[in-house]
Each structure stands twice: as structure tokens, then as C-alpha cells.
Enzyme design. Sequence first.
Site, short mmCIF file in Angstrom:
data_model
loop_
_atom_site.label_atom_id
_atom_site.label_comp_id
_atom_site.label_asym_id
_atom_site.label_seq_id
_atom_site.Cartn_x
_atom_site.Cartn_y
_atom_site.Cartn_z
N LYS A 53 0.84 -1.21 0.00
CA LYS A 53 0.00 0.00 0.00
C LYS A 53 0.87 1.25 0.00
O LYS A 53 0.67 2.18 -0.79
CB LYS A 53 -0.94 -0.01 1.23
CG LYS A 53 -2.05 -1.05 1.13
CD LYS A 53 -2.77 -1.24 2.46
CE LYS A 53 -3.77 -2.40 2.36
NZ LYS A 53 -4.36 -2.78 3.64
N GLN A 97 -4.36 -1.64 10.05
CA GLN A 97 -4.21 -2.92 9.37
C GLN A 97 -4.75 -4.05 10.25
O GLN A 97 -4.34 -4.21 11.40
CB GLN A 97 -2.72 -3.16 9.03
CG GLN A 97 -2.48 -4.41 8.22
CD GLN A 97 -3.15 -4.39 6.84
OE1 GLN A 97 -3.11 -3.38 6.13
NE2 GLN A 97 -3.78 -5.51 6.47
N ASP A 120 -10.92 3.16 4.89
CA ASP A 120 -11.20 1.73 4.74
C ASP A 120 -12.71 1.47 4.73
O ASP A 120 -13.16 0.39 4.35
CB ASP A 120 -10.56 0.94 5.89
CG ASP A 120 -9.41 0.06 5.41
OD1 ASP A 120 -9.33 -0.17 4.19
OD2 ASP A 120 -8.61 -0.38 6.25
#
Length: 294
Positions: A53, A97, A120
Site C-alpha cells: 500500500k 491494518q 477503509d
Amino acid sequence: MDTKILSGVDLSFEVYTKLRERIESLKNQSITPSLAVVLVGNNPASKVYVKNKIKRFKDLGLDSSTFTFPENVTEESLLKKIIDLNNDNAFHGILVQLPLPGHIDSEKILTIIDPKKDVDGFHPVNLGNLTAGSPIFIPCTPKGILRFFEHYKIELSGKHVVVVGRSNIVGRPISILTSLKGRYLNATTTICHSGSSDLFKFTQMADVIILALGKPHFLKSEHIKQGAIVIDVGINRIENKEGRGILVGDADIKSLEGKASAITPVPGGVGPMTIAMLVENTVEAAERLLNNES
Ligand code: NDP
């Protein structure tokens, strides 16, 4: 029947090409979209995902910072860090994460993120808006899947979509999104999970199957009807015959060749689009802030 391979690599590059203009426009106004990544522990897969990412952000001239914490970090420290990041104008997006270590309440952590920085799309406010049909941030993997339908002109209206997996990250949001009214949506969607009995009865009826369960080679030729489209989200690490670690999806792609009309490969399918949508959501967050949209 030839099975078309739907490349997420090619599609993601189209997304980046379009995003470059938006990034340039923001930069002309002295704004560089910026992502804060919170990484906890030593999970090797999480480290690889974060690295990929971050690399993409760097390649596009975007900013990102990774905040790493040891496996035994307290929930309190993590919550404090997120509150700090919420208040830090240097960051437009925050990504935690997953998975987090067992002693941390992931839901509590995700819920403390400012919904405006929730790139997200996991915050209950964002999931609620999505359910109501007016999403702000759509979770990256489901958003990436929708792009496959748009790009390859796969009309879902009148079709039966079967989603296998009901996580808040993939299965549930994509099942809601495909059933919303709209172009390339409007499907009749069934969601299956570990409590579903006779699951393959549903996949055998499906026009489109979205696999998000995390079981290598779960779906085989006999489980689908001729011409079905398979979107494979699963990422599973297995050993090949030579004992080497390889990544495979939830579909047995070899077995489906000739029966499915189209399939996303693993790797190179949904994965690259997930990263592309993270970048897009971060650019969107920066644009929203600039335009003062809530
Ligand atoms: P979760 O483990 O959170 O959810 C898995 C879901 O699959 C659950 O709903 C579970 O049911 C269901 N399930 C598990 N086994 C079976 C079975 N035998 N039959 C029917 N249903 C089953 O996983 P995620 O949603 O986070 O991820 C799914 C997969 O997608 C993983 O391989 C993950 O690595 C991958 N992934 C890939 C991404 C990408 O960018 N390509 C992004 C995110 C995830 P129940 O609810 O009953 O437990």
C-alpha cells in the site's frame, strides 16, 4: 467456452491514470493526500500488505506514514494514537491494518476513527450510509469489485449474485451493494456463510459468484453453472508440489476454466483493485476536506 480472465492489474492502472489528474489538482492547491497506517505486531502478511500500500502511495507522489506498535500494545495506547491521528491535519485518511491481536477489541478501535478519515470504510457510520444506499466511503475490496462490473460491463440487474462469506470487510458490504438500485447493481443477492446448508445448491444457481471465505480451491467446476462469472476475493497461502509457498484464491481456477465465462485471478485480480480503491478513497477524503463536505 473460453474463460475470460478479468485482470485487476490492468484495471488498477486505469484507476491510477484517472487519479493522477485529481492528485495534481489537489497539489496545485498545496494539498498532498496523506494516509496514516497503524500496524500492530509481526504478522508477516500484514507487513506485506502495508508495504504494498505504502509503495503505491509513494509511486503516485502521495504521503503516508506508518505507525508500528508491538504485539503486546495496550488497547488504551492504540485508542490514544487514533484520537491523535483524528486531530492531526497532516493526515486525510487513517488505516488500521487488520487483524489486530486478540486482546484488542478491533471494533472499538475501528469505531474511534473519525468517519471522515475512515478510508477503509469500516466505521459503523460509513457502513450505515452504505446500507441506506448513500455510501460515503465504500470499503476498498467491495468498491474494487464493483469496478470490475462497471469496467467489463457486467450488468447485474435481473441476475442472481451469490456471495460466500459475510465479514464486515467484504462479504456483507458487497452483498448490500450488489442489491442496491443502480447501474451495474440491482442484483438479486444471496449471502452464504459457514451456517448455510447445501451451500453449493446456491452457487450452482448463481449467475455471479463472489467468493470471500478464505478457503483454498473451495469452488470447483461442479459447483457452478455453465457461463457463471466468478469474482475470487480469497487470498490463501499454500505449498505447491515443490514445497514452495504460493498464493491461491477460493476458486479452483484450473477446474473452472471452460465452464466459467469470466474469473478474477489470484494473484492479480481483486487484490490490486483493493489497493487502488484505498488510494482513491484517500484522494476523496482530501477533496472532501478541501470542499468542506461532511
Ligand atoms: P473472514 O474470516 O472475516 O470471513 C470469512 C467468511 O467466510 C465468514 O463469514 C465465514 O462464515 C465464511 N466461511 C468460512 N468458511 C466457510 C465455509 N466452509 N463455507 C461457507 N462459508 C464459510 O474473512 P474476510 O472476509 O476478511 O476475508 C475472506 C478472504 O478474502 C480471505 O482469504 C482474505 O485473505 C481475503 N481478502 C482479500 C482481499 C483482497 O484484497 N483480495 C481483501 C480482504 C480479504 P461465518 O461468518 O459463519 O464464520
